[in-house]
Motif scaffolding. Structure first.
Motif, mmCIF file in Angstrom:
data_model
loop_
_atom_site.group_PDB
_atom_site.id
_atom_site.type_symbol
_atom_site.label_atom_id
_atom_site.label_comp_id
_atom_site.label_asym_id
_atom_site.label_seq_id
_atom_site.Cartn_x
_atom_site.Cartn_y
_atom_site.Cartn_z
ATOM 1 N N ILE A 1 -3.547 13.367 -1.308
ATOM 2 C CA ILE A 1 -2.655 12.746 -0.322
ATOM 3 C C ILE A 1 -1.658 11.827 -1.024
ATOM 4 O O ILE A 1 -0.456 11.828 -0.707
ATOM 5 C CB ILE A 1 -3.477 11.968 0.720
ATOM 6 N N ALA A 2 -2.128 11.067 -2.013
ATOM 7 C CA ALA A 2 -1.235 10.170 -2.766
ATOM 8 C C ALA A 2 -0.190 10.965 -3.539
ATOM 9 O O ALA A 2 0.993 10.587 -3.584
ATOM 10 C CB ALA A 2 -2.052 9.295 -3.712
ATOM 11 N N MET A 3 -0.596 12.068 -4.145
ATOM 12 C CA MET A 3 0.344 12.912 -4.896
ATOM 13 C C MET A 3 1.378 13.543 -3.979
ATOM 14 O O MET A 3 2.549 13.700 -4.345
ATOM 15 C CB MET A 3 -0.418 13.981 -5.672
ATOM 16 N N ARG A 4 0.967 13.914 -2.773
ATOM 17 C CA ARG A 4 1.928 14.459 -1.803
ATOM 18 C C ARG A 4 3.001 13.424 -1.464
ATOM 19 O O ARG A 4 4.186 13.750 -1.352
ATOM 20 C CB ARG A 4 1.198 14.886 -0.528
ATOM 21 N N MET A 5 2.593 12.173 -1.282
ATOM 22 C CA MET A 5 3.562 11.128 -0.974
ATOM 23 C C MET A 5 4.537 10.933 -2.133
ATOM 24 O O MET A 5 5.748 10.773 -1.928
ATOM 25 C CB MET A 5 2.840 9.805 -0.674
ATOM 26 N N SER B 1 14.415 18.727 4.983
ATOM 27 C CA SER B 1 13.551 17.675 4.432
ATOM 28 C C SER B 1 12.547 17.198 5.479
ATOM 29 O O SER B 1 11.374 16.951 5.162
ATOM 30 C CB SER B 1 14.388 16.498 3.919
ATOM 31 N N ILE B 2 12.970 17.078 6.732
ATOM 32 C CA ILE B 2 12.053 16.690 7.810
ATOM 33 C C ILE B 2 10.960 17.741 7.977
ATOM 34 O O ILE B 2 9.785 17.414 8.194
ATOM 35 C CB ILE B 2 12.826 16.491 9.131
ATOM 36 N N PHE B 3 11.322 19.007 7.844
ATOM 37 C CA PHE B 3 10.359 20.106 7.961
ATOM 38 C C PHE B 3 9.287 20.003 6.873
ATOM 39 O O PHE B 3 8.087 20.133 7.156
ATOM 40 C CB PHE B 3 11.105 21.434 7.848
ATOM 41 N N ILE B 4 9.698 19.735 5.640
ATOM 42 C CA ILE B 4 8.738 19.615 4.541
ATOM 43 C C ILE B 4 7.857 18.384 4.728
ATOM 44 O O ILE B 4 6.640 18.428 4.497
ATOM 45 C CB ILE B 4 9.475 19.568 3.187
ATOM 46 N N ARG C 1 14.627 10.340 -4.711
ATOM 47 C CA ARG C 1 15.304 10.453 -5.997
ATOM 48 C C ARG C 1 16.173 11.698 -6.106
ATOM 49 O O ARG C 1 17.048 11.775 -6.965
ATOM 50 C CB ARG C 1 14.282 10.449 -7.120
ATOM 51 N N GLY C 2 15.907 12.693 -5.273
ATOM 52 C CA GLY C 2 16.737 13.893 -5.268
ATOM 53 C C GLY C 2 16.442 14.889 -6.374
ATOM 54 O O GLY C 2 17.260 15.764 -6.640
ATOM 55 N N ASP C 3 15.287 14.792 -7.010
ATOM 56 C CA ASP C 3 14.921 15.718 -8.089
ATOM 57 C C ASP C 3 13.955 16.762 -7.524
ATOM 58 O O ASP C 3 12.736 16.641 -7.641
ATOM 59 C CB ASP C 3 14.274 14.953 -9.247
ATOM 60 N N LEU D 1 7.160 13.737 -2.286
ATOM 61 C CA LEU D 1 8.209 13.543 -1.283
ATOM 62 C C LEU D 1 9.221 12.510 -1.752
ATOM 63 O O LEU D 1 10.437 12.679 -1.570
ATOM 64 C CB LEU D 1 7.589 13.110 0.046
ATOM 65 N N PHE D 2 8.729 11.447 -2.354
ATOM 66 C CA PHE D 2 9.621 10.401 -2.875
ATOM 67 C C PHE D 2 10.524 10.968 -3.981
ATOM 68 O O PHE D 2 11.745 10.740 -3.984
ATOM 69 C CB PHE D 2 8.789 9.239 -3.413
#
Length: 332
Positions: free
Chosen positions: A284-288, A249-252, A297-299, A291-292
């Motif tokens: 940039i907003a969509m990338r954030m 996850s840190i890598f992504i 959320r884990g999906d 990630l969320f």
């Protein structure tokens, strides 16, 4: 591409087609699904190339004609790549493992071998035919191109060879180079057509090629995250199979941040104009958000779908912005 495979085992993993006494009669639709014609994420680089060349070349029929020929050549390359990818994934069982538990969400029909609508020999014949077509078409593209800089010719050949060897022969993705390949193919399929049309590239074109190539890599990382267990069991090497979920996850997150830094930094260093980071603010907003969705959320599969949409939005925004600049400056 984001199809996941490893080296073939000695005997094929049993699939639905192995229980049938007679081979299925494939339709054009079956072969279209094998060729993954619905995956447009590399092909949409060609409208971007057109928009980038418009200020220099203007609206020319020969430019559009060459880009259409390149489109057919790219389709042939991808068809060969994913056909061999599916054969390898069927043999080692990774496709059955990765698509079995969430077939409804990932459309099992997109894997004709696992679904039993195509046999392995049929898929191999298709892949070999597409490979031959790829060589012929790219040779024709280079022959008809107005410019043939050596780097572009080598780049075209490298993209073709690496694509066919992605899951076959050298098995690039099996040996841990999948992430590099995903971004490299996207970058190559912007820079090579541009170079064949214009004869050179500048820094801003390279930046846009990197943004384009990064899109398939990022949504491929989400695919790899979802498929880590199946890929690991089959011996396939990806970042997700070799590190812990936390490190993955840190890598992504880090690669997502690199994309944002490329967008903002290219302007700060005078490579990109002022409008470049402004136009890509929605990306940039969509990338954030993805990630969320993926790591809070884990999906992961939903985050992957959003990453695909983000890539397409980025390309549309870049095409629109480049066209607007061309027309406003009277270059088109």
């Amino acid at each position: 591409m984001t199809e996941h495979v490893t080296a073939p085992s000695a005997s094929p993993a049993p699939g639905p087609s192995s229980t049938s006494s007679a081979p299925p009669r494939p339709t054009l639709g079956t072969y279209a699904r094998l060729a993954k014609l619905d995956i447009v994420d590399y092909y949409i680089g060609l409208p971007l190339v057109f928009a980038l060349t418009l200020p220099l070349l203007g609206m020319r029929v020969d430019t559009v004609g060459l880009l259409l020929l390149i489109l057919v050549a790219e389709i042939a390359v991808v068809a060969a790549m994913v056909a061999f990818d599916d054969v390898t994934g069927y043999r080692d069982g990774s496709d059955a493992a990765n698509y079995g538990s969430d077939a409804a969400r990932r459309r099992l029909a997109r894997k004709p071998l696992v679904a039993g609508t195509l046999t392995e020999p049929q898929a191999l014949r298709f892949g070999r035919s597409a490979t031959i077509a790829s060589v012929v078409l790219w040779t024709l593209v280079v022959a008809l191109a107005p410019h043939r800089p050596l780097w572009a010719v080598i780049g075209a050949a490298l993209c073709l060879v690496a694509s066919v060897q992605y899951s076959w022969g050298l098995k690039i993705s099996y040996r841990g180079f999948q992430e590099i390949f995903l971004v490299g193919l996207g970058v190559g399929w912007v820079l090579v057509p541009y170079g064949l049309l214009v004869g050179h590239v500048d820094g801003f074109v390279v930046v846009q090629a990197l943004i384009f190539g990064g899109g398939p890599m990022i949504f491929g990382l989400y695919s790899n995250t979802n498929d880590a267990d199946g890929d690991r069991a089959a011996g396939r090497i990806t970042v997700a199979t070799k590190v812990s979920p936390r490190v993955n996850s840190i890598f992504i997150i880090a690669l997502t941040a690199v994309e944002t830094l490329l967008v903002t930094g290219s302007h700060l260093f005078g490579i990109a104009p002022w409008w470049f980071p402004v136009v890509l603010l929605p990306v940039i907003a969509m990338r954030m958000m993805q990630l969320f969705i993926g790591f809070v959320r884990g999906d992961i599969l939903r985050a992957r779908r959003m990453a695909i949409h983000t890539h397409r939005v980025a390309v549309v925004l870049l095409i629109g912005a480049n066209l607007a600049v061309a027309f406003l400056t009277g270059a088109a």
